[in-house]
Design an enzyme around this catalytic site. Structure first.
Site, PDB file in Angstrom:
ATOM      1  N   CYS A 197       0.918   3.464  11.523  1.00  0.00           N
ATOM      2  CA  CYS A 197       1.338   4.571  12.393  1.00  0.00           C
ATOM      3  C   CYS A 197       1.311   5.900  11.638  1.00  0.00           C
ATOM      4  O   CYS A 197       0.691   6.866  12.083  1.00  0.00           O
ATOM      5  CB  CYS A 197       2.734   4.279  12.934  1.00  0.00           C
ATOM      6  SG  CYS A 197       3.366   5.592  13.965  1.00  0.00           S
ATOM      7  N   HIS A 204      16.227  22.374  37.400  1.00  0.00           N
ATOM      8  CA  HIS A 204      15.098  22.973  38.128  1.00  0.00           C
ATOM      9  C   HIS A 204      14.719  24.300  37.457  1.00  0.00           C
ATOM     10  O   HIS A 204      15.597  25.068  37.087  1.00  0.00           O
ATOM     11  CB  HIS A 204      15.502  23.237  39.577  1.00  0.00           C
ATOM     12  CG  HIS A 204      14.424  23.932  40.347  1.00  0.00           C
ATOM     13  ND1 HIS A 204      13.274  23.287  40.762  1.00  0.00           N
ATOM     14  CD2 HIS A 204      14.303  25.234  40.744  1.00  0.00           C
ATOM     15  CE1 HIS A 204      12.507  24.160  41.389  1.00  0.00           C
ATOM     16  NE2 HIS A 204      13.103  25.348  41.396  1.00  0.00           N
ATOM     17  N   ASP A 225       0.871  -1.176   0.000  1.00  0.00           N
ATOM     18  CA  ASP A 225       0.000   0.000   0.000  1.00  0.00           C
ATOM     19  C   ASP A 225       0.909   1.228   0.000  1.00  0.00           C
ATOM     20  O   ASP A 225       1.730   1.370  -0.888  1.00  0.00           O
ATOM     21  CB  ASP A 225      -0.917  -0.060   1.235  1.00  0.00           C
ATOM     22  CG  ASP A 225      -2.075   0.915   1.153  1.00  0.00           C
ATOM     23  OD1 ASP A 225      -2.107   1.721   0.214  1.00  0.00           O
ATOM     24  OD2 ASP A 225      -2.936   0.892   2.040  1.00  0.00           O
ATOM     25  N   SER A 271     -12.787   1.052  25.454  1.00  0.00           N
ATOM     26  CA  SER A 271     -12.180   2.185  26.171  1.00  0.00           C
ATOM     27  C   SER A 271     -10.690   1.966  26.384  1.00  0.00           C
ATOM     28  O   SER A 271     -10.131   2.341  27.405  1.00  0.00           O
ATOM     29  CB  SER A 271     -12.887   2.424  27.506  1.00  0.00           C
ATOM     30  OG  SER A 271     -12.647   1.340  28.393  1.00  0.00           O
ATOM     31  N   HIS A 281       6.861   2.004  18.369  1.00  0.00           N
ATOM     32  CA  HIS A 281       8.271   1.926  18.763  1.00  0.00           C
ATOM     33  C   HIS A 281       8.674   0.500  19.133  1.00  0.00           C
ATOM     34  O   HIS A 281       9.844   0.140  19.008  1.00  0.00           O
ATOM     35  CB  HIS A 281       8.571   2.909  19.894  1.00  0.00           C
ATOM     36  CG  HIS A 281       7.566   2.859  21.009  1.00  0.00           C
ATOM     37  ND1 HIS A 281       6.343   3.468  20.919  1.00  0.00           N
ATOM     38  CD2 HIS A 281       7.595   2.245  22.205  1.00  0.00           C
ATOM     39  CE1 HIS A 281       5.662   3.246  22.044  1.00  0.00           C
ATOM     40  NE2 HIS A 281       6.403   2.493  22.829  1.00  0.00           N
ATOM     41  N   ASP A 335       3.093  -5.410  14.937  1.00  0.00           N
ATOM     42  CA  ASP A 335       1.719  -5.799  15.263  1.00  0.00           C
ATOM     43  C   ASP A 335       1.394  -7.220  14.797  1.00  0.00           C
ATOM     44  O   ASP A 335       0.537  -7.879  15.387  1.00  0.00           O
ATOM     45  CB  ASP A 335       0.726  -4.825  14.606  1.00  0.00           C
ATOM     46  CG  ASP A 335       0.644  -3.496  15.347  1.00  0.00           C
ATOM     47  OD1 ASP A 335       1.462  -3.268  16.262  1.00  0.00           O
ATOM     48  OD2 ASP A 335      -0.222  -2.671  14.994  1.00  0.00           O
TER      49      ASP A 335
HETATM   50  C1  LIG Z   1      -5.500   5.348  15.909  1.00  0.00           C
HETATM   51  C2  LIG Z   1      -4.195   4.734  16.283  1.00  0.00           C
HETATM   52  C3  LIG Z   1      -3.307   5.450  17.062  1.00  0.00           C
HETATM   53  C4  LIG Z   1      -2.089   4.897  17.400  1.00  0.00           C
HETATM   54  N1  LIG Z   1      -1.241   5.625  18.169  1.00  0.00           N
HETATM   55  C5  LIG Z   1      -0.054   5.109  18.525  1.00  0.00           C
HETATM   56  C6  LIG Z   1       0.861   5.859  19.286  1.00  0.00           C
HETATM   57  O1  LIG Z   1       0.595   7.005  19.642  1.00  0.00           O
HETATM   58  N2  LIG Z   1       2.041   5.296  19.599  1.00  0.00           N
HETATM   59  C7  LIG Z   1       2.362   4.032  19.221  1.00  0.00           C
HETATM   60  O2  LIG Z   1       3.447   3.561  19.545  1.00  0.00           O
HETATM   61  N3  LIG Z   1       1.517   3.283  18.496  1.00  0.00           N
HETATM   62  C8  LIG Z   1       0.326   3.794  18.135  1.00  0.00           C
HETATM   63  N4  LIG Z   1      -0.521   3.057  17.365  1.00  0.00           N
HETATM   64  C9  LIG Z   1      -0.135   1.682  16.995  1.00  0.00           C
HETATM   65  C10 LIG Z   1       0.851   1.693  15.831  1.00  0.00           C
HETATM   66  O3  LIG Z   1       0.291   2.398  14.749  1.00  0.00           O
HETATM   67  C11 LIG Z   1       1.199   0.279  15.408  1.00  0.00           C
HETATM   68  O4  LIG Z   1       1.630  -0.452  16.542  1.00  0.00           O
HETATM   69  C12 LIG Z   1       2.306   0.270  14.382  1.00  0.00           C
HETATM   70  O5  LIG Z   1       1.900   0.965  13.230  1.00  0.00           O
HETATM   71  C13 LIG Z   1       2.697  -1.165  13.999  1.00  0.00           C
HETATM   72  O6  LIG Z   1       3.718  -1.094  13.064  1.00  0.00           O
HETATM   73  P1  LIG Z   1       4.008  -2.312  12.071  1.00  0.00           P
HETATM   74  O7  LIG Z   1       5.231  -1.898  11.328  1.00  0.00           O
HETATM   75  O8  LIG Z   1       4.022  -3.581  12.813  1.00  0.00           O
HETATM   76  O9  LIG Z   1       2.747  -2.378  11.104  1.00  0.00           O
HETATM   77  P2  LIG Z   1       1.984  -1.315  10.211  1.00  0.00           P
HETATM   78  O10 LIG Z   1       2.305   0.065  10.617  1.00  0.00           O
HETATM   79  O11 LIG Z   1       0.566  -1.721  10.232  1.00  0.00           O
HETATM   80  O12 LIG Z   1       2.602  -1.526   8.779  1.00  0.00           O
HETATM   81  C14 LIG Z   1       2.441  -2.710   8.067  1.00  0.00           C
HETATM   82  C15 LIG Z   1       2.637  -2.423   6.591  1.00  0.00           C
HETATM   83  O13 LIG Z   1       2.698  -3.656   5.895  1.00  0.00           O
HETATM   84  C16 LIG Z   1       1.965  -3.539   4.664  1.00  0.00           C
HETATM   85  N5  LIG Z   1       1.591  -4.895   4.271  1.00  0.00           N
HETATM   86  C17 LIG Z   1       0.764  -5.754   4.910  1.00  0.00           C
HETATM   87  N6  LIG Z   1       0.763  -6.949   4.293  1.00  0.00           N
HETATM   88  C18 LIG Z   1       1.613  -6.841   3.247  1.00  0.00           C
HETATM   89  C19 LIG Z   1       2.078  -7.752   2.257  1.00  0.00           C
HETATM   90  N7  LIG Z   1       1.745  -9.041   2.269  1.00  0.00           N
HETATM   91  N8  LIG Z   1       2.932  -7.279   1.318  1.00  0.00           N
HETATM   92  C20 LIG Z   1       3.358  -6.000   1.312  1.00  0.00           C
HETATM   93  N9  LIG Z   1       2.971  -5.102   2.261  1.00  0.00           N
HETATM   94  C21 LIG Z   1       2.122  -5.536   3.213  1.00  0.00           C
HETATM   95  C22 LIG Z   1       0.806  -2.627   5.039  1.00  0.00           C
HETATM   96  O14 LIG Z   1       0.279  -2.003   3.890  1.00  0.00           O
HETATM   97  C23 LIG Z   1       1.483  -1.645   5.986  1.00  0.00           C
HETATM   98  O15 LIG Z   1       2.001  -0.544   5.273  1.00  0.00           O
HETATM   99  C24 LIG Z   1      -1.742   3.585  16.969  1.00  0.00           C
HETATM  100  C25 LIG Z   1      -2.628   2.862  16.175  1.00  0.00           C
HETATM  101  C26 LIG Z   1      -3.838   3.426  15.832  1.00  0.00           C
HETATM  102  C27 LIG Z   1      -4.775   2.645  14.976  1.00  0.00           C
END
Ligand SMILES: Cc1cc2nc3c(=O)[nH]c(=O)nc-3n(C[C@H](O)[C@H](O)[C@H](O)COP(=O)(O)OP(=O)(O)OC[C@H]3O[C@@H](n4cnc5c(N)ncnc54)[C@H](O)[C@@H]3O)c2cc1C
Length: 566
Positions: free
Chosen positions: A122, A538, A116, A261, A411, A402
């Protein structure tokens, strides 16, 4: 029956929006299994997700690269003898990005496959746009708080906002961060391969819809997650929405029900109430904010829920949600979480489904390497090595972020990626997840690292050690008082026998920034007796933690270990 109201100024008998709450009808209990893959757009399954010119460039790049890239599909079963890359990462979210940057720094020839847009959840649908909205809600809240402004001697005429302007701020920030992520990888020589990645066999990945195969010595799966939508809930993207839709801020409903929540629901309640909505939380467990340390949760409820235009129902499931249509409101049917008996029906303007995240591991080809997911999550060991259906490690295959479900934070995903790169470049490394902080960016913020008090006490009982708790209030901090933000608490859970930090929880101004002194101390194995000697400027908020560590009672004779692996 109407939703119970926690706000004394709102009468339970007065309808709180254009729509009223009605008694309920019986309904079959739902099974929360139905996953919707809202995160990946339709184009994600093909070759053209970055727009035509990008995808054209990508095709040319792949075609002109070494002939090894066109390994035949019929050769799937056996591992390749030579590789196109040292490291191939599937998924360019923050986890994949963190791993890629560390890999090139370590001299690995690296490619990242993205189906995508770069940045993943994130950057595009999570942390980044949500923090932009929260930056606005924080200011709106302050500008609307007459009492607070008066205490500072300020006079401000009525605060207002332009919804589209706020939405643009969030969208622009996401675009900006997405560009900088993409540029950082390109400039360091990471090959960005556009297309959906499918594992064909050991060390082989098909990219996009064509027959092209890329080989790599090591592969990291970093495919992230998508919103989890329980069965029975119909998302229309307009009146029944997930965080993916809510972050676009296409509307600010008068009355919105937030189902769940946890931290995502809580952050959106901060945004919506600051922008003028009334919120009803629907929570399946018996208390709100179930993930937080109970004491911090109680304080957060007193400050973040009770005085705001928020009410809630706990111990209930939203078993069916029907979007608004033909002038009818969104209808939410509630059942008792334990007995499954019908409890209530709400009619609201909108519903935000914040019931957690589901791993995105669909279509990844895990069956080709004999890996069975657990509720969609990819099983890994403490080194993020993928475990197959027979419990054996799959050589050269890792999963971070995730998709493995260990700790669904940006992070954490990045730290896991760095940890894997350390391993594949010859340094054994196990990430201590208890040292990874988490934060909820409400106003004020909540942050935490390590164990909650009940978790620490349970562990202490099993392992036979003593637990102590120290607390400090923001009311004793000069900087917090200067800001007229004295509402806050920091809590330290520790071992008095050796000064080990078991957990730190903070509720108060800039709690998300303050937690790092504690998380770094846990990561580095620093004991409280040494932290007591650290010097803080401080007047700063950091003195809240200084006071906290100084107030802990550690037995004098225990010395800090010299060095502890992170
Ligand atoms: C509303 C919201 C607020 C958040 N706020 C925070 C925050 O403040 N702080 C924090 O630490 N976390 C926050 N998070 C959580 C954080 O966004 C996720 O934990 C983080 O994005 C996970 O990263 P990732 O690299 O594992 O996966 P993702 O960021 O989900 O990235 C995965 C990528 O893999 C791609 N993909 C999937 N399958 C395939 C495939 N087979 N081939 C090619 N590409 C593929 C997807 O398109 C995507 O771009 C939040 C989440 C949400 C929904």
């Amino acid at each position: 029956m109407q939703a119970s109201l926690s706000l004394p100024t709102l009468s339970p008998t007065i309808p709180r929006s254009n729509y009223v709450v009605q008694s309920t009808l019986p309904l079959a209990p739902s099974k929360p299994i139905n996953l919707r893959f809202c995160g990946l757009r339709r184009e994600a399954f093909g070759f053209s997700s970055l727009g035509q010119s990008d995808s054209h460039r990508f095709r040319l790049a792949v075609a002109s690269r070494s002939k090894k890239v066109s390994t035949a599909l019929s050769d799937n079963g056996s591992p390749p003898k030579s590789f196109d890359y040292d490291l191939l990462i599937i998924g360019a979210g923050v986890g994949g990005h963190g791993a890629a940057l560390h890999a090139v720094e370590k001299g690995l020839k690296t490619a990242i496959v993205e189906g995508d847009v770069v940045g993943g959840t994130c950057v595009n649908r999570g942390c980044v746009p949500s923090k932009a909205l929260l930056a606005v809600s924080g200011r709106m809240r302050e500008l609307q708080n007459e009492h607070h402004l008066k205490a500072l001697g300020l006079q401000v005429s009525a605060a207002g906002y332009d919804r589209q302007g706020v939405a643009d701020h969030a969208n622009n920030l996401a675009s900006k961060i997405r560009s900088s992520l993409t540029n950082s990888m390109k400039s360091l020589g990471v090959d960005i391969l556009t297309g959906f990645g499918t594992i064909l066999g050991p060390q082989k990945v098909k990219v996009g819809a064509s027959d092209k195969v890329v080989t790599a010595k090591n592969i990291i799966i970093a495919t992230g997650s998508v919103p989890f939508v329980p069965k029975g809930i119909e998302v229309d993207g307009k009146t029944v929405i997930t965080s993916d839709h809510a972050l676009k801020l296409e509307s600010v409903p008068d009355w919105i029900a937030i189902v769940g929540s946890g931290y995502i629901g809580l952050e959106f309640s901060d945004v919506y109430t600051a922008l003028g909505s009334e919120v009803t939380f629907i929570e399946a467990l018996d208390q709100l904010m179930p993930g937080f340390d109970p004491e911090i949760g109680k304080l957060a409820q007193r400050v973040l829920i009770n005085p705001r235009r928020i009410d809630y129902q706990t111990g209930v499931f939203a078993s069916k949600i029907t979007p608004a249509k033909d002038g009818k409101p969104v209808i939410i049917e509630l059942i008792d979480a334990k007995t499954k008996e019908p409890r209530d029906t709400l009619e609201v303007d909108a519903a935000l489904i914040a019931t957690g995240r589901a791993p995105f591991t669909h279509g990844l080809g895990l069956e080709n390497i004999d890996v069975a997911t657990q509720r969609g999550f990819i099983p890994v060991d403490e080194r993020m090595r993928v475990i197959d259906a027979n419990g054996k490690l799959v050589p050269h295959l890792f999963c971070i972020g995730d998709a493995n479900g260990k700790m669904m934070l940006a992070h954490a995903a990045s730290a896991q990626g760095i940890s894997v790169v350390e391993q594949v470049t010859g340094r054994d490394h196990v990430l201590n997840h208890l040292s990874i902080p988490a934060a909820c960016f409400t106003h004020p913020e909540i942050s935490m690292v390590g164990l909650t008090e009940p978790q620490a006490r349970e562990m202490a009982e099993k392992e036979g050690f003593e637990v102590s708790v120290a607390k400090t209030s923001f009311k004793a901090n000069t900087k917090a008082l200067a800001e007229n933000e004295g509402e806050g608490l920091a809590k330290l859970i520790y071992r008095p026998d050796n000064g080990e930090i078991l957990g730190v929880h903070i509720f108060g101004l800039h709690a998300a920034d303050l937690i790092h002194e504690a998380s770094n101390a846990i990561a580095l194995g620093t004991r409280i007796q040494d932290l007591k000697l650290a010097v803080h400027a401080h007047p700063t908020l950091s003195e809240v933690l200084d006071e906290l560590f100084k107030s802990a009672k550690v037995k004098e004779h225990v010395s800090s270990p010299q060095a502890v692996a992170v």
